[in-house]
Design an enzyme around this catalytic site. Structure first.
Site, PDB file in Angstrom:
ATOM      1  N   SER A   4       0.825  -1.216   0.000  1.00 55.10           N
ATOM      2  CA  SER A   4       0.000   0.000   0.000  1.00 55.10           C
ATOM      3  C   SER A   4       0.855   1.262   0.000  1.00 55.10           C
ATOM      4  CB  SER A   4      -0.902   0.031   1.234  1.00 55.10           C
ATOM      5  OG  SER A   4      -1.706  -1.115   1.298  1.00 55.10           O
TER       6      SER A   4
HETATM    7  N1  SAH Z   1      -0.422  -5.302   3.981  1.00 55.30           N
HETATM    8  C1  SAH Z   1       0.371  -5.525   2.780  1.00 55.30           C
HETATM    9  C2  SAH Z   1      -0.325  -5.142   1.499  1.00 55.30           C
HETATM   10  C3  SAH Z   1      -1.234  -6.189   1.153  1.00 55.30           C
HETATM   11  S1  SAH Z   1      -1.896  -6.366  -0.447  1.00 55.30           S
HETATM   12  C4  SAH Z   1       1.725  -4.863   2.864  1.00 55.30           C
HETATM   13  O1  SAH Z   1       2.004  -4.156   3.833  1.00 55.30           O
HETATM   14  O2  SAH Z   1       2.514  -5.077   1.948  1.00 55.30           O
HETATM   15  C5  SAH Z   1      -3.155  -7.505   0.042  1.00 55.30           C
HETATM   16  C6  SAH Z   1      -2.700  -8.920   0.296  1.00 55.30           C
HETATM   17  O3  SAH Z   1      -3.830  -9.644   0.745  1.00 55.30           O
HETATM   18  C7  SAH Z   1      -2.202  -9.639  -0.958  1.00 55.30           C
HETATM   19  O4  SAH Z   1      -0.900 -10.092  -0.761  1.00 55.30           O
HETATM   20  C8  SAH Z   1      -3.189 -10.790  -1.114  1.00 55.30           C
HETATM   21  O5  SAH Z   1      -2.606 -11.971  -1.603  1.00 55.30           O
HETATM   22  C9  SAH Z   1      -3.703 -10.968   0.306  1.00 55.30           C
HETATM   23  N2  SAH Z   1      -5.004 -11.647   0.422  1.00 55.30           N
HETATM   24  C10 SAH Z   1      -6.080 -11.556  -0.395  1.00 55.30           C
HETATM   25  N3  SAH Z   1      -7.081 -12.346   0.057  1.00 55.30           N
HETATM   26  C11 SAH Z   1      -6.631 -12.933   1.203  1.00 55.30           C
HETATM   27  C12 SAH Z   1      -7.196 -13.867   2.130  1.00 55.30           C
HETATM   28  N4  SAH Z   1      -8.434 -14.372   1.977  1.00 55.30           N
HETATM   29  N5  SAH Z   1      -6.439 -14.236   3.199  1.00 55.30           N
HETATM   30  C13 SAH Z   1      -5.168 -13.772   3.371  1.00 55.30           C
HETATM   31  N6  SAH Z   1      -4.592 -12.911   2.513  1.00 55.30           N
HETATM   32  C14 SAH Z   1      -5.299 -12.492   1.441  1.00 55.30           C
END
Ligand code: SAH
Length: 234
Positions: free
Chosen positions: A84
């Protein structure tokens, strides 16, 4: 004469320790990021600002993205996912009012950066990532940087982490169309949850929920665009 000597010492340091010079550059970029992008836009919780001053964001992104790690935007981290924008990390962290003794759950580890920012402030961070390659990479980063209060797991975060519940706060960094009920159940009384809710690849609403007498008080904070909350492990 002394001046020349100093110049050669300087040259020697530059050649012998190029990494150190790089690290110093990143410290400056990070200060600038916190000042311009975070504090200037209204995030003023000092613990959040300190955490973002400390966490080396460039070590959470792929090598070719390192020079852009402190830019005012999200970045690709591979596997079609993103880290993000720094402001969103600051805003979301402040919104859940993190306290020293808190136990926090994050869904969507991604690069691990958000988990590290939380881990600088609270006691324990539990984080779940559905893409195992990203989960492994983040876990290595946590180890390398010495974060021993982050517990990470590969899997579908829909079910939360019941063995470790309840949590003081829950942060979801991928957008589901509806809030997964297990996450609401795993929040303590008085607990805070922040989550982007809405249609896939469209504008979603970043919502703050507070549990009071077992009921959720909901507040819409910001229109946002997050990657989708998926249900399939891969
Ligand atoms: N917080 C992260 C940014 C995340 S992007 C950072 O600091 O870099 C969102 C992430 O959520 C992605 O990597 C995606 O694979 C994950 N995601 C999506 N659906 C999910 C689920 N059901 N359970 C766990 N992770 C999930």
């Amino acid at each position: 004469m002394f001046l020349f000597a100093r110049f050669y010492v300087f040259l020697f340091l530059l050649v012998a320790f190029p990494d150190q010079r790089d690290q110093d550059d990143y410290v400056e970029l990070r200060k600038d990021m916190v000042e311009r992008q975070i504090r200037n836009r209204g995030v003023n919780d000092q613990a959040v600002l300190n955490a973002m001053l400390k966490v080396p964001r460039h070590l959470f992104v792929p090598d070719h993205q390192q020079p852009y790690a402190y830019d005012d935007r999200p970045l690709s981290i591979g596997n079609n996912q993103t880290i993000s924008q720094p402001y969103i990390v600051g805003f979301m962290t402040e919104a859940i009012s993190p306290e020293k003794g808190d136990k926090v759950l994050e869904i969507g580890t991604g690069s691990g950066y958000q988990a590290a920012v939380l881990a600088e402030i609270v006691d324990k961070v539990y984080t779940i990532e559905i893409i195992s390659e990203l989960a492994d990479r983040a876990e290595n980063t946590f180890k390398r940087l010495g974060y021993d209060n982050i517990y990470s797991m590969a899997g579908d975060g829909y079910a939360g982490w019941p063995e470790e519940a309840p949590f003081d706060a829950i942060m979801v960094t991928a957008a589901p169309e509806e809030i997964p009920p297990p996450l609401i159940e795993q929040l303590k009384e008085g607990g805070r949850m922040i989550i982007p809710v809405g249609p896939i690849y469209r504008v979603q609403s970043l919502q703050l929920l507070i549990k009071r007498n077992g009921k959720m008080k909901v507040q819409d904070l910001l229109p946002v665009r997050f990657v989708p909350f998926t249900r399939e492990e891969n």
